[in-house]
Design an enzyme around this catalytic site. Structure first.
Site, PDB file in Angstrom:
ATOM      1  N   LYS A  68       0.860  -1.186   0.000  1.00 58.64           N
ATOM      2  CA  LYS A  68       0.000   0.000   0.000  1.00 58.64           C
ATOM      3  C   LYS A  68       0.895   1.234   0.000  1.00 58.64           C
ATOM      4  CE  LYS A  68      -3.927   1.860   2.694  1.00 58.64           C
ATOM      5  NZ  LYS A  68      -4.829   1.593   3.839  1.00 58.64           N
ATOM      6  N   SER A  85      -9.706   1.522   2.978  1.00 60.53           N
ATOM      7  CA  SER A  85      -8.882   2.309   2.082  1.00 60.53           C
ATOM      8  C   SER A  85      -7.841   1.485   1.312  1.00 60.53           C
ATOM      9  CB  SER A  85      -8.152   3.400   2.868  1.00 60.53           C
ATOM     10  OG  SER A  85      -7.306   2.817   3.842  1.00 60.53           O
ATOM     11  N   SER A  95      -9.755  -0.910   7.144  1.00 63.05           N
ATOM     12  CA  SER A  95      -9.212  -0.761   5.787  1.00 63.05           C
ATOM     13  C   SER A  95      -8.492  -1.962   5.200  1.00 63.05           C
ATOM     14  CB  SER A  95      -8.275   0.438   5.724  1.00 63.05           C
ATOM     15  OG  SER A  95      -9.033   1.600   5.577  1.00 63.05           O
TER      16      SER A  95
HETATM   17  N1  GLN Z   1     -13.222   3.672   6.622  1.00 62.40           N
HETATM   18  C1  GLN Z   1     -12.503   4.075   7.781  1.00 62.40           C
HETATM   19  C2  GLN Z   1     -12.137   5.535   7.678  1.00 62.40           C
HETATM   20  O1  GLN Z   1     -12.418   6.117   6.692  1.00 62.40           O
HETATM   21  C3  GLN Z   1     -11.304   3.210   7.993  1.00 62.40           C
HETATM   22  C4  GLN Z   1     -10.079   3.670   7.300  1.00 62.40           C
HETATM   23  C5  GLN Z   1      -8.860   2.839   7.627  1.00 62.40           C
HETATM   24  O2  GLN Z   1      -8.937   1.792   8.281  1.00 62.40           O
HETATM   25  N2  GLN Z   1      -7.713   3.338   7.241  1.00 62.40           N
HETATM   26  O3  GLN Z   1     -11.582   6.101   8.555  1.00 62.40           O
END
Ligand code: GLN
Length: 447
Positions: A52, A127, A151
């Site tokens: 990532k 994400s 994410s």
């Molecule tokens: N969807 C969650 C957010 O927008 C989780 C994001 C993540 O785990 N990086 O914060």
């Protein structure tokens, strides 16, 4: 062959921000020599991987899918990158994500969206959507993602692969670009549970470079890959299979529970009554931490700098206005507000108190159960554009993942079926701190 696959299909999917064609072939050659000399014995030696784009890679662009870091080349490797190179894994490139890992659909990248390989009109989740799509479409042997509120687990679920969010402190955060430091954790996205155990073996461990790294004994996770779930106590939180959860998802998850019961696990319903408070607590805490963490992008030390400005204040304002996307700005505003004097007690402090209650509630259920079972997300992959302009709706989709980060627990997502549209459904298994092995053991039953 993996590079060929990327060249053939990634134009349609959009999982890579950077592909390292020549570098990967060069690295593969070096690893082959190490293997030939008997120096590289790891099961990951020669395996093509991708990371990532918020995980630092020395001399390789690490953008966080943001204009702010669009041309940032780290002078050092994240601990996980270094560990994987040492094992002989070969880096294919860096993967798309929501900007600074804020989002659940990979639509918040400055560069491009990523599409779900199962249905190109749908999101891959987020994400770590680039990571999940790349593994699902055969464009990487495995990938690493980061999970602050789901994410890794939600995109794994949307793309029909395996994803693990390890216990907070089990994997070093050194070199992971910070979003919400008290919840961020790096973890693997893999084709199956066996691969997950291999990658976990490589990346877990104490690291003095991360002050929250846990100095404990880490087991050999491959020992958990046995076909036996007899006697394991599995709880299904009733709040996780209520009206919020799509019926196909609920059915697939309960079918998986039934299978485990038939194989000798003890399965019963339990309760996590504070589930409804997890989303507000998560969004206040994560945004508060993000507003502080992202203060470093000032246009001075590194990253994007506005071309024209009148004085220092103007430089800050223009750099940040131009360099951050809409969602990142929303989080910074929300977090700054929650931390401001007069509101701190009302929001931030309250959220921390809720955090303690949620942790205690988990401790209590884990006196009776070894593993909690439920869906990773209330739905399968949604359509591109469906929630982009509705941030609250997007946030509510995180209902089954954020509590795990709030409490610092490990959780594993594995595929458990398909819905009426032939989209993959993900089962989530939540474990006690540092008990990744039991999660792998239960997950392995379905392999
Ligand atoms: N969807 C969650 C957010 O927008 C989780 C994001 C993540 O785990 N990086 O914060």
């Amino acid at each position: 062959s993996v590079l060929d696959r990327i060249n053939a299909i990634d134009e349609k999917i959009g999982s890579y921000i950077t592909v390292l064609e020549e570098e990967a072939l060069e690295q593969a050659k070096e690893v082959q020599e190490r293997i030939d000399k008997g120096e590289a014995k790891s099961p990951l030696a020669g395996i093509p991987m991708a990371l990532k784009d918020n995980i630092c890679t020395k001399n390789v662009k690490t953008t966080c899918a943001s204009k702010m870091l669009g041309s940032f080349i780290p002078p050092y490797d994240a601990t996980v990158s270094k560990k994987l190179y040492n094992e002989g894994a070969v880096l294919l490139g860096k993967l798309n994500m929501d900007e600074f890992a804020m989002g659940a659909s990979t639509e918040n990248s400055y560069f491009k969206i990523t599409r779900n390989p199962w249905d190109l009109e749908r999101v891959p989740g987020g994400s770590s959507g680039g990571s999940a799509a790349a593994v699902a479409a055969g464009m990487a042997g495995f990938a690493l993602g980061s999970d602050t509120g789901g994410s890794i687990r939600q995109p794994a679920s949307f793309c029909g692969i395996v994803g693990m969010k390890p216990t907070y402190g089990a994997v070093s955060r050194f070199g992971l670009v910070a979003f919400a430091s008290s919840m961020d954790q790096i973890g693997p996205l893999t084709k199956d549970v066996t691969d997950c155990a291999m990658v976990l073996n490589a990346i877990t461990g104490y690291d003095p470079m991360d002050s929250t790294s846990a100095d404990v004994k880490y087991p050999d996770y491959s020992k958990a890959l046995i076909n036996d779930v007899k006697g394991i106590r599995i709880g299904i939180p009733k709040e996780y299979i209520g009206d919020n959860t799509n019926l196909d998802v609920k059915k697939a998850v309960l079918d998986a529970a039934k299978t485990l019961k038939e194989l000798g696990a003890q399965v019963a319903e339990c309760s996590l009554p504070l589930t409804e408070y997890a989303i507000p607590a998560y969004y206040i805490i994560s945004s508060a931490e993000a507003s502080s963490n992202l203060a470093r992008y000032d246009g001075i030390k590194y990253g994007y700098r506005a071309k024209e400005y009148t004085d220092l204040m103007d430089l800050y304002v223009r750099t940040r206005s131009e360099g951050f996307g809409v969602e990142v700005k929303r989080r910074i505003l929300l977090g700054t507000y929650a931390l401001s004097s007069g509101y701190y007690d009302q929001y931030y402090k309250k959220a921390l108190q809720v955090r303690t209650l949620i942790k205690n509630a988990f401790n209590e259920v884990f006196e009776k159960y070894d593993v909690l079972l439920g869906p990773a997300a209330p739905t399968t992959a949604f359509k591109i554009g469906e929630k982009k302009e509705k941030p609250l709706e997007m946030y509510l989709g995180d209902i089954y993942t954020v509590s795990v980060n709030i409490a610092g627990l490990p959780a594993l997502t594995i595929p458990c079926g398909f819905d009426g549209n032939n989209l993959p459904i993900g089962l989530q298994l939540i474990g006690k701190p540092f008990d990744e092995s039991t999660l792998l053991r239960v997950g392995y039953t379905f392999e």
